[in-house]
Design a protein around this motif. Structure first.
Motif, PDB file in Angstrom:
ATOM      1  N   THR A   1      19.067  78.245  24.068  1.00 34.41           N
ATOM      2  CA  THR A   1      20.046  77.290  24.592  1.00 34.41           C
ATOM      3  C   THR A   1      19.657  75.883  24.179  1.00 34.41           C
ATOM      4  OG1 THR A   1      20.547  78.681  26.525  1.00 34.41           O
ATOM      5  CG2 THR A   1      21.095  76.330  26.680  1.00 34.41           C
ATOM      6  N   HIS A   2      20.621  75.180  23.607  1.00 30.07           N
ATOM      7  CA  HIS A   2      20.431  73.782  23.186  1.00 30.07           C
ATOM      8  C   HIS A   2      21.119  72.875  24.188  1.00 30.07           C
ATOM      9  CE1 HIS A   2      21.675  70.358  20.278  1.00 30.07           C
ATOM     10  NE2 HIS A   2      20.496  70.092  20.798  1.00 30.07           N
ATOM     11  N   ILE A   3      20.356  71.983  24.798  1.00 31.39           N
ATOM     12  CA  ILE A   3      20.923  70.961  25.678  1.00 31.39           C
ATOM     13  C   ILE A   3      20.896  69.655  24.889  1.00 31.39           C
ATOM     14  CG2 ILE A   3      20.758  69.749  27.871  1.00 31.39           C
ATOM     15  CD1 ILE A   3      19.451  72.251  29.026  1.00 31.39           C
TER      16      ILE A   3
ATOM     17  N   ALA B   1      18.336  65.318  32.400  1.00 30.25           N
ATOM     18  CA  ALA B   1      17.945  63.910  32.481  1.00 30.25           C
ATOM     19  C   ALA B   1      17.444  63.400  31.133  1.00 30.25           C
ATOM     20  CB  ALA B   1      16.877  63.727  33.553  1.00 30.25           C
ATOM     21  N   LEU B   2      16.679  64.222  30.428  1.00 30.06           N
ATOM     22  CA  LEU B   2      16.181  63.818  29.111  1.00 30.06           C
ATOM     23  C   LEU B   2      17.327  63.688  28.108  1.00 30.06           C
ATOM     24  CD1 LEU B   2      12.955  66.003  28.864  1.00 30.06           C
ATOM     25  CD2 LEU B   2      13.076  63.531  29.209  1.00 30.06           C
ATOM     26  N   ALA B   3      18.323  64.574  28.191  1.00 30.32           N
ATOM     27  CA  ALA B   3      19.478  64.482  27.290  1.00 30.32           C
ATOM     28  C   ALA B   3      20.175  63.142  27.451  1.00 30.32           C
ATOM     29  CB  ALA B   3      20.440  65.634  27.549  1.00 30.32           C
ATOM     30  N   GLU B   4      20.242  62.650  28.674  1.00 31.19           N
ATOM     31  CA  GLU B   4      20.878  61.353  28.911  1.00 31.19           C
ATOM     32  C   GLU B   4      20.038  60.200  28.379  1.00 31.19           C
ATOM     33  OE1 GLU B   4      21.560  61.580  33.110  1.00 31.19           O
ATOM     34  OE2 GLU B   4      23.522  62.546  32.847  1.00 31.19           O
ATOM     35  N   GLN B   5      18.745  60.463  28.104  1.00 27.67           N
ATOM     36  CA  GLN B   5      17.888  59.475  27.461  1.00 27.67           C
ATOM     37  C   GLN B   5      17.907  59.606  25.935  1.00 27.67           C
ATOM     38  OE1 GLN B   5      14.457  60.252  30.727  1.00 27.67           O
ATOM     39  NE2 GLN B   5      13.817  58.928  29.059  1.00 27.67           N
ATOM     40  N   GLY B   6      18.690  60.554  25.419  1.00 27.01           N
ATOM     41  CA  GLY B   6      18.774  60.741  23.976  1.00 27.01           C
ATOM     42  C   GLY B   6      17.803  61.742  23.416  1.00 27.01           C
TER      43      GLY B   6
ATOM     44  N   LEU C   1      24.778  73.417  25.724  1.00 24.95           N
ATOM     45  CA  LEU C   1      25.170  72.810  26.983  1.00 24.95           C
ATOM     46  C   LEU C   1      25.077  71.295  26.869  1.00 24.95           C
ATOM     47  CD1 LEU C   1      23.165  74.986  29.570  1.00 24.95           C
ATOM     48  CD2 LEU C   1      25.629  75.089  29.154  1.00 24.95           C
ATOM     49  N   THR C   2      25.975  70.603  27.517  1.00 24.13           N
ATOM     50  CA  THR C   2      25.818  69.165  27.682  1.00 24.13           C
ATOM     51  C   THR C   2      24.925  68.925  28.899  1.00 24.13           C
ATOM     52  OG1 THR C   2      27.705  68.956  29.179  1.00 24.13           O
ATOM     53  CG2 THR C   2      28.164  68.809  26.795  1.00 24.13           C
TER      54      THR C   2
ATOM     55  N   THR D   1      12.851  84.061  28.816  1.00 26.53           N
ATOM     56  CA  THR D   1      14.262  84.416  28.702  1.00 26.53           C
ATOM     57  C   THR D   1      14.824  83.795  27.429  1.00 26.53           C
ATOM     58  OG1 THR D   1      15.082  82.473  29.910  1.00 26.53           O
ATOM     59  CG2 THR D   1      14.510  84.419  31.221  1.00 26.53           C
ATOM     60  N   ASP D   2      15.939  84.355  26.951  1.00 22.72           N
ATOM     61  CA  ASP D   2      16.599  83.818  25.760  1.00 22.72           C
ATOM     62  C   ASP D   2      17.457  82.611  26.146  1.00 22.72           C
ATOM     63  OD1 ASP D   2      15.462  85.821  24.261  1.00 22.72           O
ATOM     64  OD2 ASP D   2      17.224  87.108  24.293  1.00 22.72           O
ATOM     65  N   GLY D   3      16.833  81.585  26.666  1.00 22.31           N
ATOM     66  CA  GLY D   3      17.552  80.392  27.077  1.00 22.31           C
ATOM     67  C   GLY D   3      18.182  80.568  28.442  1.00 22.31           C
ATOM     68  N   VAL D   4      19.367  79.970  28.632  1.00 19.27           N
ATOM     69  CA  VAL D   4      20.097  80.017  29.900  1.00 19.27           C
ATOM     70  C   VAL D   4      21.228  81.029  29.769  1.00 19.27           C
ATOM     71  CG1 VAL D   4      21.382  78.665  31.598  1.00 19.27           C
ATOM     72  CG2 VAL D   4      19.547  77.579  30.276  1.00 19.27           C
ATOM     73  N   TYR D   5      21.384  81.873  30.774  1.00 15.33           N
ATOM     74  CA  TYR D   5      22.388  82.922  30.721  1.00 15.33           C
ATOM     75  C   TYR D   5      23.643  82.548  31.503  1.00 15.33           C
ATOM     76  CZ  TYR D   5      18.404  85.834  29.289  1.00 15.33           C
ATOM     77  OH  TYR D   5      17.314  86.354  28.650  1.00 15.33           O
TER      78      TYR D   5
END
Length: 268
Positions: A263-265, A231-236, A198-199, A184-188
């Motif tokens: 989609t960029h998280i 969860a990984l985003a919260e780890q930087g 997305l944050t 898929t093209d990321g998250v829809y």
């Protein structure tokens, strides 16, 4: 060593999850070629590659009677049956990568992890660290594991990544991002349009809204991916969710080229 990029090729990308033991050879070979071109054109980031088990591991787990959260009374036959299936797909992946000229180091979670209710409790990730230091391409996958409570468990590629990333963050090198390649093209959004950014919190709120994976799946599909990426985003650590079925999308993501169809998280 430069910061590491983790890459997952989803099972829905490299296999037909609506079938049984069905490899998408053309997609697999193209992805391997795109990765080989990136690897051959320094400066490039070191890569850890993981792949889903698609119509191999998920189907074998269902046929063996695996039920997440429930122990099997006689796990040995299921362990053997599932391990054979995931190893068969892994051999296809490794073959494509080596044919493309990549220096593969194959690493099996079933030989490195012991889990408790699906969570790795004892693991040995040192070989991955040393393979990166040697300039090799570590390649791993979602696998069956011996489990202290349930006899066996399915350790998804997402869980494998979390464990390896935690280890590398402690001993180096640092991990910069994860590329999640699916179909898929990321998250829809609700209208079927790609959400470009997305944050971590936004990604978590969407977990209950994503549809169930197509075909047989025993680990959670996109919902698990969003949970892991948040969860990984919260780890930087950044995540990009992109469509690997489109030629050169994966290659562009490796090079950090801008692309609206993903989609960029974001970390932080």
């Amino acid at each position: 060593m430069r910061p590491v990029t983790f890459v997952k090729w989803g099972g829905s990308l490299i296999t037909d999850k609506t079938g049984r033991f069905s490899v998408r050879t053309d997609v697999l070979e193209r992805l391997a070629d795109e990765l080989a071109r990136y690897h051959a054109a320094p400066p490039n980031a070191p890569i850890v590659l993981g792949h889903g088990s698609g119509s191999f591991g998920h189907v074998a787990a269902r046929e063996a009677g695996f039920d997440p959260g429930a122990p099997l009374p006689d796990p040995a036959p299921a362990l053997s049956q599932i391990q054979k299936a995931v190893d068969t797909l892994h051999r296809h992946v490794v073959h494509a990568l080596r044919n493309a000229g990549l220096p593969v180091f194959s690493w099996a979670p079933s030989s490195a992890f012991v889990t408790t209710r699906g969570t790795p409790e004892r693991s040995s990730s040192d070989p991955v660290h040393h393979a990166l230091s040697a300039g090799a391409l570590p390649v791993t996958y979602g696998d069956v594991t011996l489990d202290t409570k349930h006899g066996l468990s399915i350790c998804s590629t997402e869980t494998v990544f979390r464990t390896l990333i935690d280890a590398l963050q402690q001993q180096g090198p640092p991990v910069a991002r994860v590329l999640w390649c699916g179909n898929t093209d990321g998250v829809y959004d609700a209208n079927g349009h790609t959400l470009p950014d997305l944050t971590a919190e936004q990604a978590r709120t969407m977990i209950g809204d994503v549809h169930d994976p197509d075909g047989t799946d025993v680990t959670g599909g996109m919902a698990l991916r969003l949970r892991t990426a948040s969860a990984l985003a919260e780890q930087g650590i950044d995540s990009l969710l992109l469509n690997g079925t489109v030629p050169n999308r994966f290659a562009a993501a490796l090079r950090n080229d801008p692309d609206a169809h993903r989609t960029h998280i974001a970390a932080g």
